[in-house]
Design a protein around this motif. Structure first.
Motif, short mmCIF file in Angstrom:
data_model
loop_
_atom_site.label_atom_id
_atom_site.label_comp_id
_atom_site.label_asym_id
_atom_site.label_seq_id
_atom_site.Cartn_x
_atom_site.Cartn_y
_atom_site.Cartn_z
N LEU A 1 7.61 13.10 -9.56
CA LEU A 1 6.52 12.07 -9.92
C LEU A 1 7.22 10.91 -10.58
CD1 LEU A 1 3.58 11.69 -10.37
CD2 LEU A 1 3.59 12.89 -12.51
N ALA A 2 8.29 11.00 -11.54
CA ALA A 2 8.80 9.73 -12.14
C ALA A 2 9.33 9.14 -11.09
CB ALA A 2 10.04 10.42 -13.14
N ALA B 1 0.91 -1.19 -0.04
CA ALA B 1 -0.03 0.17 -0.09
C ALA B 1 0.85 1.27 0.00
CB ALA B 1 -0.92 -0.08 1.12
N ALA B 2 1.94 1.24 0.79
CA ALA B 2 2.98 2.38 0.89
C ALA B 2 3.32 2.56 -0.40
CB ALA B 2 3.82 2.11 1.78
N LEU B 3 3.89 1.70 -1.27
CA LEU B 3 4.46 1.99 -2.63
C LEU B 3 3.34 2.25 -3.71
CD1 LEU B 3 6.85 -1.25 -2.58
CD2 LEU B 3 7.41 0.97 -2.51
N LEU B 4 2.37 1.78 -3.53
CA LEU B 4 1.44 2.01 -4.66
C LEU B 4 0.80 3.52 -4.52
CD1 LEU B 4 -0.62 -1.31 -4.51
CD2 LEU B 4 0.73 -0.51 -6.42
N ALA B 5 0.79 3.99 -3.18
CA ALA B 5 0.33 5.14 -2.67
C ALA B 5 1.44 6.53 -3.13
CB ALA B 5 -0.20 5.33 -1.38
N VAL C 1 0.51 9.56 -5.26
CA VAL C 1 -0.53 10.12 -4.72
C VAL C 1 -0.01 11.24 -3.73
CG1 VAL C 1 -2.62 10.53 -3.53
CG2 VAL C 1 -2.48 8.90 -5.53
N LEU C 2 0.92 10.67 -2.72
CA LEU C 2 1.31 11.12 -1.53
C LEU C 2 2.69 11.53 -1.28
CD1 LEU C 2 -0.39 8.31 0.81
CD2 LEU C 2 -1.40 10.62 0.22
N TYR C 3 3.53 11.41 -2.53
CA TYR C 3 4.67 11.71 -2.30
C TYR C 3 5.31 13.27 -2.27
CZ TYR C 3 5.21 13.77 -6.95
OH TYR C 3 4.82 14.96 -8.11
N ASP C 4 4.24 14.24 -2.70
CA ASP C 4 4.77 15.50 -2.60
C ASP C 4 3.48 16.10 -1.39
OD1 ASP C 4 2.31 15.34 -4.03
OD2 ASP C 4 2.92 16.94 -5.49
N ALA C 5 2.87 15.37 -0.46
CA ALA C 5 1.89 15.51 0.38
C ALA C 5 2.43 16.42 1.20
CB ALA C 5 1.09 14.78 0.88
N SER C 6 1.84 17.36 1.99
CA SER C 6 2.65 18.19 3.14
C SER C 6 2.61 17.10 4.16
CB SER C 6 1.75 19.61 3.35
OG SER C 6 2.24 19.96 4.44
N GLY C 7 3.91 17.24 4.96
CA GLY C 7 4.17 16.67 5.99
C GLY C 7 4.40 15.17 5.90
N VAL C 8 4.55 14.65 4.45
CA VAL C 8 4.88 13.13 4.13
C VAL C 8 6.29 13.27 3.49
CG1 VAL C 8 4.49 11.58 2.68
CG2 VAL C 8 2.55 12.66 3.82
N SER C 9 7.06 12.21 4.00
CA SER C 9 8.42 12.23 3.38
C SER C 9 8.60 10.71 2.94
CB SER C 9 9.52 12.72 4.19
OG SER C 9 10.76 12.29 3.66
N TYR C 10 8.86 10.38 1.65
CA TYR C 10 9.20 8.86 1.25
C TYR C 10 10.59 8.53 1.08
CZ TYR C 10 4.35 6.80 0.54
OH TYR C 10 3.08 6.55 0.76
N THR C 11 11.16 7.67 1.45
CA THR C 11 12.49 7.06 1.32
C THR C 11 12.29 5.76 0.86
OG1 THR C 11 13.03 6.63 3.56
CG2 THR C 11 13.52 9.16 2.59
N LEU C 12 13.21 5.35 -0.22
CA LEU C 12 13.32 4.21 -0.75
C LEU C 12 14.72 3.65 -0.42
CD1 LEU C 12 11.14 3.85 -3.63
CD2 LEU C 12 10.65 3.21 -1.48
N GLY C 13 15.13 3.06 0.64
CA GLY C 13 16.72 2.78 0.99
C GLY C 13 17.09 4.29 1.17
N PRO C 14 18.21 4.45 0.44
CA PRO C 14 18.92 5.63 0.65
C PRO C 14 18.39 7.04 -0.17
CG PRO C 14 20.05 4.35 -1.01
CD PRO C 14 19.18 3.75 -0.53
#
Length: 208
Positions: free
Chosen positions: A159-160, A133-137, A140-153
């Motif tokens: 968007l890409a 769910a985290a990866l599929l979202a 939609v959520l990568y640039d949401a306020s207060g949200v930070s996504y990291t995949l490994g380093p």
């Protein structure tokens, strides 16, 4: 595979394994510990016998679950054990029947195996579900306020990158479903082996 009904039956089986395994374990361990503690007063004998007899019902329930959800035919002979506690003679006779029935001990072993399997199954389903769910979202959520996504380093901030992460989520989800289907087959095989019959259904064929 995500569109096959059997996949979701397998997931239902895995999700039910934890609450059922925990309930079986609590009931049986509580009954046995209480009964054994009271054996010296003779009140513990019917408690122990009744608790052991409950494993027969647990075995029957697990055989039906394996049949309905996993399409696994558990060739289990119906245990013919009459349970009666109306008199001392009936208590003694019931205790003898319960203790000398093989299904009692295989059911007791099943309780322990189901408890461990339930923990593993619940952990696997939750981990697979939340990660997918985290990866599929990501898109939609990568640039949401207060949200930070990291995949490994790597920090996902375009968007890409989010689309690539979502693609990884699809692959991860499909791989997880394969793994969870395999785990469900293991559960069916354990149930069949402990209750005394071969597995004959094609859970693996349905999800290949």
């Amino acid at each position: 595979m995500p569109f096959r009904r059997q996949t979701y039956r397998n997931l239902a089986y895995l999700l039910l394994a934890f609450p059922l395994g925990a309930a079986y374990f609590v009931v049986i361990t509580t009954g046995l510990s209480t009964g054994l503690g009271l054996v010296v007063t003779l009140l513990g004998v019917p408690i122990v016998a009744g608790t052991l007899a409950a494993t027969l019902g647990i075995g029957s329930l697990e055989a039906r679950l394996a049949g309905r959800l996993l399409d696994v035919d558990v060739d289990r002979p119906a245990p013919d054990v009459e349970v009666a506690f109306g008199s001392v003679d009936e208590i003694v006779a019931t205790t003898k029947r319960v203790v000398t029935t093989r299904a009692t001990w295989t059911g007791l072993l099943l309780v322990g195996v189901k408890f461990v399997f339930g923990i593993v199954a619940f952990t696997a389903v939750v981990a697979a579900g939340t990660t997918s769910a985290a990866l599929l979202a990501l898109p939609v959520l990568y640039d949401a306020s207060g949200v930070s996504y990291t995949l490994g380093p790597y920090v996902v901030d375009t968007l890409a990158e989010a689309a690539v992460g979502a693609g990884c989520g699809v692959v991860f989800l499909l791989g997880s479903l394969h793994a969870l289907n395999g785990l469900a087959r293991v559960g069916g095989a354990l149930t069949s082996a402990l209750l005394g019959g071969p597995t004959t259904a094609a859970t693996g064929d349905a999800d290949a």
